[in-house]
Write an enzyme that holds these catalytic residues in place. Structure first.
Site: not given
Ligand code: F6R
Length: 607
Positions: A2, A27, A74, A100-101, A481, A485, A488, A504, A602
């Site tokens: 948010c 956000r 969000w 926010n929260g 990772e 990606k 996501e 396994h 984010k």
């Molecule tokens: C993946 C991504 C998330 C963040 C995770 C942690 O692309 O962006 O998996 O890595 O939410 O976020 P931070 O690093 O801000 O604690």
């Protein structure tokens, strides 16, 4: 999670707030809303969708005034509907509020309000706060806000306008970030700096439990007991060009392409000639370093994978026990950590609630804490002993790319520096690694030229329903990772396994419909991984083989990507890049919203 923006001053608040909201859309972006206070009271417009949808809805309605608040949502409590979008007001329109929260005890509070005859318009916890605050308000905002604080549990940031206070805007912070900035006869507040960076280069990051009143002439601050105090400003080093796509079609692509310079910045001031020296930013002594018996690396998502790569690298050089854990698990563990534990929290945003709570958990045990973060004024950065800056510049694409690279470099350098202070890093190793690190930015830039090959591969496989990613050692977290990606941003289901684990269980999935990406750079595990490729090919699954220049590729594979050679411990810096580009190209072909993938945010400030 948010985004909040508030404005008071001589400009049209509608324009300032909308622009700020666009900058905060990373956000959260399932709904958006705005409220302005004018002579006839509040005018509120809100809608499901993005800020662009809100702009359309506002249209030419002439939403004009000098005082306004806005929000991008969000969803947590209540579905994605116009009614649940913020701002929220009380039933008598005495105030409007954005939040926010999460208010954890909102049900309990709501029951009391319902019993008192209050009518609700939405399912949100935020409306509960708005209705409660209106009942607590008797003309003294400070008193009412202090009482609201006492009654609400959870983490929240609120920005509030009171109908009978047309020249004031109130902000409160508990567990969710808020930053305020003052201009010439105007003032701004927001969840994060990008929303206001073009208006001010000095800001105030509100403290926990702080209340702030903004008016056109300045800001006043109080604590939760209503005691006034001063709050000095901090300068912000956000380059406004960072919040521009600079000709790229997406922020994600721009950020992928920035990784060469990100690495240069991540090494700058930490590597001198052929030695590693972090003493300029990390003031631990050799005696302190020698006393550590355990290193815990804790993070979420991509940051967790960066931490896992770092663990695999550093266990070659540090004699202490290095553990890596997901923050949401770590925070509920009965930790054996103590004052001899160094706990390192990795967070791009510095606001991830799981990571923040994990930090608080280990602090109770007396551990020495460090944060590696891109946000040096964030909640996590404020609560640790020391901060390692990522200096990656703002990352706007929701999928983390350049910050993975910056985290990895910061963690490896910090770990090697620790090994050096403990007398565990051989001079030859230090020279070898430093010299390879210095070449990395060029090699990253060379790897970025694989874009066309990766585009072709993506067009071959972008319709696949599932993907499997495999890797061993350092390349296992890289595979994780890569799969993250792809999931996501392209919404293709992807799983990653340690290559040796395939037999396994996951081997049952293999057939000609399941592309398998194998991350196999030149290192001591390459031969083992090649055997896994044979097992995969024997079951007809198409293999995309990601390796180092000069490695003989297995026969009969569906795709081959080669990255430049480097020291084996540093291979992740190069192998991760084709995986980022591949995910990007696949998402592009599938018509996905790359910078704002569905359901994600984010900065994840909820549990
Ligand atoms: C993946 C991504 C998330 C963040 C995770 C942690 O692309 O962006 O998996 O890595 O939410 O976020 P931070 O690093 O801000 O604690």
């Amino acid at each position: 999670m948010c985004g909040i923006v508030g404005y008071i001053g001589h400009q049209n608040a509608c324009e300032v707030v909308l622009k700020g909201l666009e900058r905060l859309e990373y956000r959260g972006y399932d709904s958006a809303g705005i409220a302005l206070l004018g002579k006839d009271g509040f005018r509120t417009v809100k809608t499901v969708g993005k800020v662009a949808d809100l702009k359309n809805k506002i249209g030419d309605s002439g939403l004009v005034g000098g005082l306004g608040i806005g929000h991008t949502r969000w969803a947590t409590h209540g579905g994605v509907t116009d009614a649940n979008a913020h701002p929220h007001s009380d039933e008598h329109n005495r105030l409007v509020l954005v939040h926010n929260g999460i208010i954890e005890n909102y049900l309990e509070l709501k029951e009391d309000l319902l019993a008192a005859g209050v009518h609700f318009q939405s399912q949100t916890d935020t409306e509960v706060a708005a209705q409660l605050l209106a009942r607590l308000y008797n003309g003294n905002p400070l008193q009412a806000l202090c009482e609201l604080f006492r009654r609400c549990r959870g983490a929240f940031a609120f920005v509030i306008l009171f109908n009978d206070r047309p020249n004031e805007l109130y902000c409160v912070r508990k567990g969710a970030p808020l930053v305020v900035a003052l201009g010439e006869n105007e003032a701004f507040c927001a969840s994060d700096v990008p929303a206001i960076v073009e208006h001010a280069d000095r800001v105030v990051f509100l403290d926990e439990g702080e209340i702030c009143r903004l008016d056109a002439s300045g800001a006043s601050f109080w604590d939760l007991n209503g005691c006034a105090h001063d709050h000095p400003t901090t300068s912000v080093d956000v380059d406004p060009t960072m919040i521009d796509k600079a000709g790229y079609t997406h922020f994600m692509l721009k950020e992928i392409n920035e990784q060469g310079s990100v690495l240069r910045r991540a090494m700058s001031g930490r590597i001198t000639e052929d030695t590693i020296d972090l003493s300029g930013e990390w003031g631990i002594s050799a005696a302190q370093a020698k006393a550590f018996r355990r290193l815990d690396l804790v993070a979420c998502g991509t940051s967790f994978y960066a931490a896992t790569v770092a663990q695999r690298v550093l266990e070659n050089y540090l004699s202490i026990d290095i553990r890596v854990d997901i923050a949401s698990e770590y925070r509920y563990r009965p930790l054996k950590a103590d004052a001899d534990t160094l706990a390192l929290f990795v967070s791009q945003s510095g606001e991830t609630l799981d990571t923040l709570e994990a930090l608080r958990h280990v602090k109770e045990k007396g551990a020495y804490t460090v944060a590696a973060t891109n946000a040096p004024n964030s909640s996590i950065a404020r609560e640790v002993n020391d901060v390692l800056r990522l200096n990656a510049g703002i990352e706007i694409g929701v999928a983390a790319t350049k910050t993975f690279t910056a985290q990895l470099m910061a963690l490896i350098l910090a770990g090697l520096y620790l090994a050096k202070l403990r007398g565990e890093l051989d001079e030859k190793d230090e020279k070898r690694l430093v010299s390879a690190m210095k070449e990395l930015p060029y090699k990253v830039e060379e790897t970025l030229t694989l874009e066309a090959e990766l585009k072709a591969l993506a067009s071959k496989f972008s319709k696949a329903r599932d993907f499997l990613f495999l890797g061993r050692g350092i390349s296992f977290p890289v595979a994780l990772e890569g799969a993250l990606k792809l999931k996501e941003i392209s919404y293709i289901h992807a799983e990653a396994y340690a290559a040796g684990e395939m037999k396994h269980g996951p081997i049952a999935l293999l057939d000609e419909e399941l592309p398998v990406v194998v991350v196999a750079p030149e290192d001591y595990l390459l031969e083992k991984t090649l055997s896994n490729v044979q097992e995969t090919r024997a079951r007809k699954a198409p293999v995309i083989f990601l390796t180092t220049e000069g490695v003989t590729a297995p026969a009969d594979i569906a795709g081959l990507i080669r990255v430049p050679r480097t020291e084996p411990e540093l291979s992740a810096f190069l192998t991760v890049i084709p995986l980022q580009i591949f995910a990007y190209e696949a998402a592009l072909l599938r018509g996905c919203n790359i910078d704002q993938p569905r359901n994600l945010a984010k900065s994840v400030t909820v549990e």
